[in-house]
Write a protein that holds these residues in place. Structure first.
Motif, mmCIF file in Angstrom:
data_model
loop_
_atom_site.group_PDB
_atom_site.id
_atom_site.type_symbol
_atom_site.label_atom_id
_atom_site.label_comp_id
_atom_site.label_asym_id
_atom_site.label_seq_id
_atom_site.Cartn_x
_atom_site.Cartn_y
_atom_site.Cartn_z
ATOM 1 N N SER A 164 0.829 -1.206 0.000
ATOM 2 C CA SER A 164 0.000 0.000 0.000
ATOM 3 C C SER A 164 0.864 1.256 0.000
ATOM 4 C CB SER A 164 -0.924 0.006 1.216
ATOM 5 O OG SER A 164 -1.831 -1.083 1.160
ATOM 6 N N LYS A 165 1.966 1.202 0.726
ATOM 7 C CA LYS A 165 2.864 2.349 0.814
ATOM 8 C C LYS A 165 3.524 2.640 -0.532
ATOM 9 C CE LYS A 165 6.731 4.106 3.646
ATOM 10 N NZ LYS A 165 7.731 4.354 2.617
ATOM 11 N N ILE A 166 4.028 1.608 -1.192
ATOM 12 C CA ILE A 166 4.726 1.852 -2.459
ATOM 13 C C ILE A 166 3.741 2.233 -3.565
ATOM 14 C CG2 ILE A 166 4.741 -0.550 -3.274
ATOM 15 C CD1 ILE A 166 7.556 0.010 -4.387
ATOM 16 N N VAL A 167 2.519 1.690 -3.516
ATOM 17 C CA VAL A 167 1.497 2.091 -4.487
ATOM 18 C C VAL A 167 1.182 3.576 -4.345
ATOM 19 C CG1 VAL A 167 -0.947 1.853 -5.064
ATOM 20 C CG2 VAL A 167 0.472 -0.177 -4.825
ATOM 21 N N ALA A 168 1.113 4.026 -3.080
ATOM 22 C CA ALA A 168 0.822 5.440 -2.832
ATOM 23 C C ALA A 168 1.980 6.338 -3.247
ATOM 24 C CB ALA A 168 0.506 5.646 -1.355
ATOM 25 N N GLU A 169 3.202 5.857 -3.073
ATOM 26 C CA GLU A 169 4.391 6.674 -3.333
ATOM 27 C C GLU A 169 4.869 6.612 -4.782
ATOM 28 O OE1 GLU A 169 6.411 6.267 1.129
ATOM 29 O OE2 GLU A 169 7.229 5.155 -0.564
ATOM 30 N N ASN A 170 4.595 5.504 -5.459
ATOM 31 C CA ASN A 170 5.145 5.285 -6.792
ATOM 32 C C ASN A 170 4.012 5.056 -7.794
ATOM 33 O OD1 ASN A 170 6.405 4.383 -9.125
ATOM 34 N ND2 ASN A 170 7.899 3.118 -8.058
ATOM 35 N N PRO A 171 3.614 6.079 -8.543
ATOM 36 C CA PRO A 171 2.515 5.927 -9.510
ATOM 37 C C PRO A 171 2.772 4.832 -10.534
ATOM 38 C CG PRO A 171 3.059 8.243 -9.183
ATOM 39 C CD PRO A 171 4.133 7.455 -8.498
ATOM 40 N N ASN A 172 4.028 4.609 -10.904
ATOM 41 C CA ASN A 172 4.331 3.566 -11.882
ATOM 42 C C ASN A 172 3.981 2.186 -11.337
ATOM 43 O OD1 ASN A 172 5.254 5.425 -13.729
ATOM 44 N ND2 ASN A 172 7.416 5.129 -13.246
ATOM 45 N N TYR A 173 4.331 1.936 -10.089
ATOM 46 C CA TYR A 173 4.008 0.645 -9.482
ATOM 47 C C TYR A 173 2.497 0.509 -9.332
ATOM 48 C CZ TYR A 173 4.558 -3.548 -6.674
ATOM 49 O OH TYR A 173 4.500 -4.846 -6.219
ATOM 50 N N ALA A 174 1.822 1.603 -9.044
ATOM 51 C CA ALA A 174 0.357 1.576 -8.929
ATOM 52 C C ALA A 174 -0.283 1.160 -10.246
ATOM 53 C CB ALA A 174 -0.158 2.947 -8.495
ATOM 54 N N VAL A 175 0.251 1.647 -11.360
ATOM 55 C CA VAL A 175 -0.257 1.256 -12.676
ATOM 56 C C VAL A 175 -0.083 -0.244 -12.882
ATOM 57 C CG1 VAL A 175 0.146 1.437 -15.169
ATOM 58 C CG2 VAL A 175 0.065 3.500 -13.760
ATOM 59 N N ALA A 176 1.088 -0.753 -12.507
ATOM 60 C CA ALA A 176 1.360 -2.180 -12.679
ATOM 61 C C ALA A 176 0.380 -3.028 -11.882
ATOM 62 C CB ALA A 176 2.796 -2.485 -12.260
ATOM 63 N N VAL A 177 0.117 -2.637 -10.649
ATOM 64 C CA VAL A 177 -0.799 -3.402 -9.801
ATOM 65 C C VAL A 177 -2.219 -3.342 -10.353
ATOM 66 C CG1 VAL A 177 -1.864 -3.495 -7.511
ATOM 67 C CG2 VAL A 177 0.608 -3.172 -7.722
ATOM 68 N N LYS A 178 -2.652 -2.165 -10.782
ATOM 69 C CA LYS A 178 -4.017 -2.020 -11.301
ATOM 70 C C LYS A 178 -4.214 -2.803 -12.604
ATOM 71 C CE LYS A 178 -4.788 2.573 -9.275
ATOM 72 N NZ LYS A 178 -4.940 4.023 -9.562
ATOM 73 N N GLN A 179 -3.191 -2.837 -13.443
ATOM 74 C CA GLN A 179 -3.337 -3.522 -14.725
ATOM 75 C C GLN A 179 -3.465 -5.031 -14.549
ATOM 76 O OE1 GLN A 179 -1.607 -2.442 -18.953
ATOM 77 N NE2 GLN A 179 -0.105 -3.669 -17.873
ATOM 78 N N LEU A 180 -2.953 -5.546 -13.428
ATOM 79 C CA LEU A 180 -3.067 -6.977 -13.163
ATOM 80 C C LEU A 180 -4.520 -7.436 -13.173
ATOM 81 C CD1 LEU A 180 -1.774 -9.664 -12.298
ATOM 82 C CD2 LEU A 180 -1.900 -8.872 -9.934
#
Length: 445
Positions: A367-383
């Motif tokens: 949750s922390k890295i998703v909030a801090e890193n938009p690129n990682y958030a995109v990767a998680v959402k695309q899954l």
């Protein structure tokens, strides 16, 4: 329904104690006629049951994996897991195929999403349902990812280093052309932006829109889906459908008509060097690309056309059927350890691979890295919109190389892409029919 483990924890420990005294000279022969690869147990882990884990991870991902396995070794007194590393999924695949011929196999192995099926067909993977229990149930894993490793309600392959392709973007190049600093939303928009890049200078060079790689048909599969095509529907080849042909024509024209794309020797290196505005790349390279690029990297969803086209990929863990029973149970203990929230989260954050367990997905660390890193958030959402490979890509081994050859020809030559696709479709139909006849009880239409 998942039943109780066929080997109890007490029985496993008794087996570990009995086998710990066996000397590791070259390899140890067991009753089923298969041996364990050679190795040794460090003195601090003496008198333990040794298991061998074959891995495909090198570079920055290797120390993360070995650190987690070392943690496993230090977390309990009964098992010593030894990581033996080979270069790439293909390297593991080739070594395992040779090992089965020589009757020398690891206990646990990393297999890609398209290679594990071949070992299932040849009946060399251990079905894992009976190893789960109330303390570690199949529901621990992401449902969609776990489903990719299930055949006839039996689990043969558990998620580990799973990924999707992302569109990696250099926003500085787009800005230099007066374009929005975001990923294109559609492939038509992608093509239009490529035309607008013509003549733009960036850091002393003239970048193009996309660097293609001819070594990975995984990206092309997603684009086929986006255009409404596919490699196959079930085991029916549709590579020569109008939608699939339109996909090939689109890529061909980007390169040979628009001149906004090209076949690169190393598309990742060209991107990180600022030579190109966009590439497709695995989420598993997110950390590396971010670290090595000399500009702020933007990760975006793959462009759409008629529909969403996002293939899941990466690898999972499988236990070898012909390993000694106590070692199979010990190998599953390592799977269980790596799936725990702390280890699963650490692996995902360190590598960029997707969280494959529900605990990791919901963890404070992710949750922390998703909030801090938009690129990682995109990767998680695309899954959540990713789909497993077409059946022919999974079960027909020759399909991978045939498709790589086809896309290399489309990218590198002036040949008619329709002719390339139609010829490849004909070849794939022949190969598919052979597989269906060879394994009538394993796969069917």
């Amino acid at each position: 329904m998942i039943s109780q483990p066929s080997v109890s924890r007490r029985g496993f420990l008794a087996g570990a104690g009995a086998l710990a005294a066996v000397p590791l000279v070259g390899c140890t022969q067991f009753g089923v006629g298969y041996s364990q690869p050679s190795g040794s147990i460090p003195g601090e882990f003496a008198n333990r049951l040794r298991i061998v884990f074959w891995s495909a991870f090198t570079g920055d991902n290797l120390p993360i994996l070995t650190g987690l396995v070392d943690r496993f070794n230090r977390s309990q007194p009964d098992i010593y897991a030894e990581v033996q590393t080979f270069d790439s999924y293909d390297g593991v695949d080739q070594k395992l195929a040779a090992g089965l011929q020589a009757r020398q196999i690891p206990d646990l192995v990393v297999l890609s999403d398209i290679s594990w099926n071949r070992y299932f067909l040849n009946d060399t993977l251990e079905p894992l349902n009976d190893y789960f229990d109330d303390s570690f149930a199949p529901t621990a894993f992401h449902d969609r990812l776990l489903a990719e490793g299930i055949v006839d309600d039996q689990i043969y392959w558990t998620p580990f280093a799973r990924s999707t392709p992302l569109l990696y973007v250099n926003p500085e190049i787009l800005a230099a052309a007066g374009l929005p600093e975001r990923a294109p939303k559609t492939w038509d928009e992608f093509r239009d932006w490529g035309k607008q890049l013509a003549g733009v200078t960036y850091r002393g060079g003239t970048p193009r829109m996309r660097a293609f790689t001819g070594g990975d048909d995984w990206y092309f599969q997603g684009q086929l889906w986006s255009f409404g095509g596919a490699l196959s529907r079930g085991f029916d080849i549709v590579l020569d459908s109008p939608e699939s042909l339109a996909t090939a024509r689109f890529d061909h024209d980007l390169i040979h008509v628009d001149k906004s794309g090209y076949l690169a020797q190393n598309h990742v290196n060209d991107f990180t060097a600022g030579m190109v505005a966009c590439i497709e790349g695995s989420t598993g390279t997110l950390a590396k690309i971010t670290k090595t690029s000399q500009f702020p990297v933007l990760a975006g969803f793959l462009p759409q056309q008629k529909q969403i086209g996002v293939p899941s990929g990466g690898s999972g863990l499988a236990v070898m059927k012909y390993a000694e029973p106590e070692r199979k149970q010990a190998a599953f203990e390592l799977i269980k350890f790596m799936a725990a929230e702390e280890q699963s989260s650490e692996w995902s954050i360190g590598t960029g691979y997707m969280p494959v367990t529900k605990a990791a997905m919901q963890s404070a660390a992710i949750s922390k890295i998703v909030a801090e890193n938009p690129n990682y958030a995109v990767a998680v959402k695309q899954l959540e919109i990713a789909t497993g490979p077409d059946a022919v890509r999974k079960y027909v081994q020759t399909s991978i190389q045939k498709m790589k050859t086809a896309i290399q020809r489309i990218y590198a030559s002036a040949e008619d892409p329709d002719a390339i696709m139609k010829g490849t479709a004909t070849d794939l139909r022949r190969s598919t029919e052979r597989i269906l006849k060879q394994y009538p009880n394993k796969i069917s239409r």
